[in-house]
Design a protein around this motif. Structure first.
Motif, mmCIF file in Angstrom:
data_model
loop_
_atom_site.group_PDB
_atom_site.id
_atom_site.type_symbol
_atom_site.label_atom_id
_atom_site.label_comp_id
_atom_site.label_asym_id
_atom_site.label_seq_id
_atom_site.Cartn_x
_atom_site.Cartn_y
_atom_site.Cartn_z
ATOM 1 N N ILE A 264 -23.749 13.171 -33.210
ATOM 2 C CA ILE A 264 -23.235 12.155 -32.291
ATOM 3 C C ILE A 264 -21.881 11.682 -32.813
ATOM 4 O O ILE A 264 -21.764 11.288 -33.981
ATOM 5 C CB ILE A 264 -24.228 10.968 -32.147
ATOM 6 C CG1 ILE A 264 -23.742 9.993 -31.080
ATOM 7 C CG2 ILE A 264 -24.502 10.282 -33.444
ATOM 8 C CD1 ILE A 264 -23.864 10.527 -29.674
ATOM 9 N N ASN A 265 -20.857 11.789 -31.978
ATOM 10 C CA ASN A 265 -19.511 11.333 -32.325
ATOM 11 C C ASN A 265 -19.028 11.898 -33.658
ATOM 12 O O ASN A 265 -18.450 11.188 -34.490
ATOM 13 C CB ASN A 265 -19.464 9.799 -32.362
ATOM 14 C CG ASN A 265 -19.716 9.185 -30.995
ATOM 15 O OD1 ASN A 265 -19.582 9.858 -29.955
ATOM 16 N ND2 ASN A 265 -20.098 7.924 -30.974
ATOM 17 N N GLY A 266 -19.267 13.176 -33.873
ATOM 18 C CA GLY A 266 -18.804 13.828 -35.088
ATOM 19 C C GLY A 266 -19.663 13.565 -36.304
ATOM 20 O O GLY A 266 -19.367 14.066 -37.396
ATOM 21 N N LYS A 267 -20.709 12.788 -36.150
ATOM 22 C CA LYS A 267 -21.603 12.505 -37.263
ATOM 23 C C LYS A 267 -22.931 13.236 -37.064
ATOM 24 O O LYS A 267 -23.298 13.578 -35.940
ATOM 25 C CB LYS A 267 -21.859 11.002 -37.387
ATOM 26 C CG LYS A 267 -20.624 10.191 -37.746
ATOM 27 C CD LYS A 267 -21.000 8.732 -37.977
ATOM 28 C CE LYS A 267 -19.769 7.942 -38.438
ATOM 29 N NZ LYS A 267 -20.102 6.520 -38.727
ATOM 30 N N THR A 268 -23.626 13.462 -38.170
ATOM 31 C CA THR A 268 -24.925 14.128 -38.108
ATOM 32 C C THR A 268 -26.005 13.186 -38.622
ATOM 33 O O THR A 268 -25.859 12.570 -39.681
ATOM 34 C CB THR A 268 -24.941 15.408 -38.961
ATOM 35 O OG1 THR A 268 -23.947 16.302 -38.461
ATOM 36 C CG2 THR A 268 -26.299 16.091 -38.882
ATOM 37 N N GLY A 269 -27.034 13.074 -37.835
ATOM 38 C CA GLY A 269 -28.184 12.273 -38.239
ATOM 39 C C GLY A 269 -29.441 13.107 -38.200
ATOM 40 O O GLY A 269 -29.413 14.283 -37.853
ATOM 41 N N GLN A 270 -30.541 12.485 -38.547
ATOM 42 C CA GLN A 270 -31.831 13.164 -38.501
ATOM 43 C C GLN A 270 -32.867 12.206 -37.925
ATOM 44 O O GLN A 270 -32.889 11.024 -38.279
ATOM 45 C CB GLN A 270 -32.270 13.593 -39.904
ATOM 46 C CG GLN A 270 -31.390 14.677 -40.500
ATOM 47 C CD GLN A 270 -31.813 15.034 -41.911
ATOM 48 O OE1 GLN A 270 -32.093 14.145 -42.712
ATOM 49 N NE2 GLN A 270 -31.872 16.317 -42.206
ATOM 50 N N LEU A 336 -28.128 5.525 -36.679
ATOM 51 C CA LEU A 336 -27.416 6.074 -37.835
ATOM 52 C C LEU A 336 -27.042 4.971 -38.821
ATOM 53 O O LEU A 336 -27.173 5.131 -40.042
ATOM 54 C CB LEU A 336 -26.151 6.803 -37.378
ATOM 55 C CG LEU A 336 -26.323 8.233 -36.866
ATOM 56 C CD1 LEU A 336 -24.996 8.791 -36.391
ATOM 57 C CD2 LEU A 336 -26.911 9.120 -37.952
ATOM 58 N N LYS A 337 -26.570 3.851 -38.294
ATOM 59 C CA LYS A 337 -26.206 2.729 -39.170
ATOM 60 C C LYS A 337 -27.427 2.227 -39.927
ATOM 61 O O LYS A 337 -27.368 1.908 -41.110
ATOM 62 C CB LYS A 337 -25.597 1.596 -38.342
ATOM 63 C CG LYS A 337 -24.230 1.925 -37.758
ATOM 64 C CD LYS A 337 -23.724 0.766 -36.899
ATOM 65 C CE LYS A 337 -22.383 1.119 -36.274
ATOM 66 N NZ LYS A 337 -21.910 0.041 -35.360
#
Length: 368
Positions: A264-270, A336-337
């Motif tokens: 999402i928006n260039g970031k990777t989460g799990q 993510l935060k």
């Protein structure tokens, strides 16, 4: 009186599955009946876990279904009865109709000891049936007894009686200490919880034998048993133990706990799912709804179809609104935060350790 039945409910989650493995391996002489309440709306991963357990246990797990004579799935049957009113945290008819009632019908009036997988690192009580013939035992905790039993044993009214039982039990070097604790009354300055902790700290096995002796004067199911092997159990199992048991037994951790990457928006989460139960469980978090939408889109679509006449699974928005692109982006970014804040404190291969605030609530079937 009927023979005491020993039963263990499989919720589809990790704790009850690990408990089944633990009891079967440590107390093979116990004649345990394993069952699971099937709502007809479970995740496929739940059914796979049950299959894996059947292979390990070498027996068939009894599937209990409410409304057995209906042509519909149990949930759909009762949803129609309730006029399309979806269950919620304030109206959990699903738990009552799909879990508790089938369980209590299954055991009938037989005396039953029900083993519950609440861990030693959890601070909560399990389901205590209103039926006198059902007694809950918690093998993963230092205190294996239910709160209602403890309240009777430690009641000020029963001090003399309990003291007389204690004189016949070997508490080893703690004999005098236990005697002093037992005579001390429960009061605001010395609560029941404090008295219980002090007695367990003195001698867990001795305390268990004391409770067992007291139960002989009651109508609890264990009152009729000559022996109970868990009296000598001093194990306290926490979350890491649960995952270890499932991995080492070959049963495996339920697949919905596995972390899956998302961007999402260039970031990777799990993300993952933190609980067993119906795929549309209203207790799941927003990020878990998105997990369902992206990993099981057909189930998310079915969950959407239940939202009619103003009834929704989430209090503040419908599932159609939740998957609007801007809304999904916001949910993922907020998640993510939260992950970043939590990951600095928690080192674990499982997201459930980050989503843990939601794990303690949910379907009571986990605690039967």
């Amino acid at each position: 009186m009927s023979r005491v039945r020993h039963v263990l409910g499989i919720s589809g989650g990790k704790d009850s599955a690990a408990l089944a493995v633990y009891i079967k391996s440590k107390y093979p002489a116990l004649d345990i009946e394993f069952y699971s309440c099937d709502t007809g709306k479970e995740l496929e991963e739940t059914y796979q876990l049950i299959n894996n357990l059947e292979v390990y246990l070498g027996i068939k797990i009894k599937l209990l279904q409410a409304a057995g004579n209906s042509s519909e799935d149990p949930f759909d049957h009762f949803l129609k009865m309730y006029g399309g009113f979806l269950p919620s945290s304030n109206s959990r008819w699903c738990t009552k109709k799909l879990k508790l009632e089938p369980f209590e019908k299954y055991v009938g009036t037989d005396p039953v000891v029900s083993y519950v997988g609440i861990r030693g690192d959890e601070d909560r009580e399990g389901y205590i049936s209103t039926k006198k013939n059902i007694q809950s035992i918690f093998p993963f905790r230092k205190n294996i007894w239910s709160e209602d039993v403890i309240a009777k044993v430690l009641s000020n009214q029963n001090i003399e009686q309990v003291q007389s039982f204690a004189r016949e039990i070997d508490f080893g070097r703690s004999q005098d200490k236990v005697s002093q604790l037992l005579v001390k009354k429960v009061e605001p300055a010395f609560t029941q919880v404090q008295k219980l902790e002090a007695l367990l700290e003195a001698d867990v096995k001795g305390f268990n034998h004391l409770v067992f002796a007291f139960l002989k004067t009651t109508e609890y199911p264990l009152a009729t048993e000559a022996h109970f092997p868990l009296l000598d159990n001093e194990d306290v199992l926490v979350r890491d133990d649960i995952f270890r048991i499932l991995r080492e037994s070959g049963v495996g951790v339920p697949a919905y706990y596995n972390k899956i990457d998302f961007g999402i928006n260039g970031k990777t989460g799990q993300y993952a799912r933190s609980r067993s139960g119906c795929y549309f469980c209203f207790f799941q978090q927003k990020i878990e709804w998105i997990w369902l939408y992206e990993q099981h889109p057909e189930m998310y679509k079915k969950a959407m179809e239940y939202e009619k006449d103003g009834y929704t699974w989430c209090q503040s928005e419908s599932l159609a609104e939740l998957i609007e692109p801007a809304r999904m982006e916001k949910i993922k970014m907020e998640y993510l935060k939260r992950m970043e804040r939590a990951s600095s404190k928690v080192q674990s291969p499982y997201l459930i350790d980050i989503l843990e605030e939601a794990e303690g609530v949910g379907c009571a079937s986990c605690f039967i």
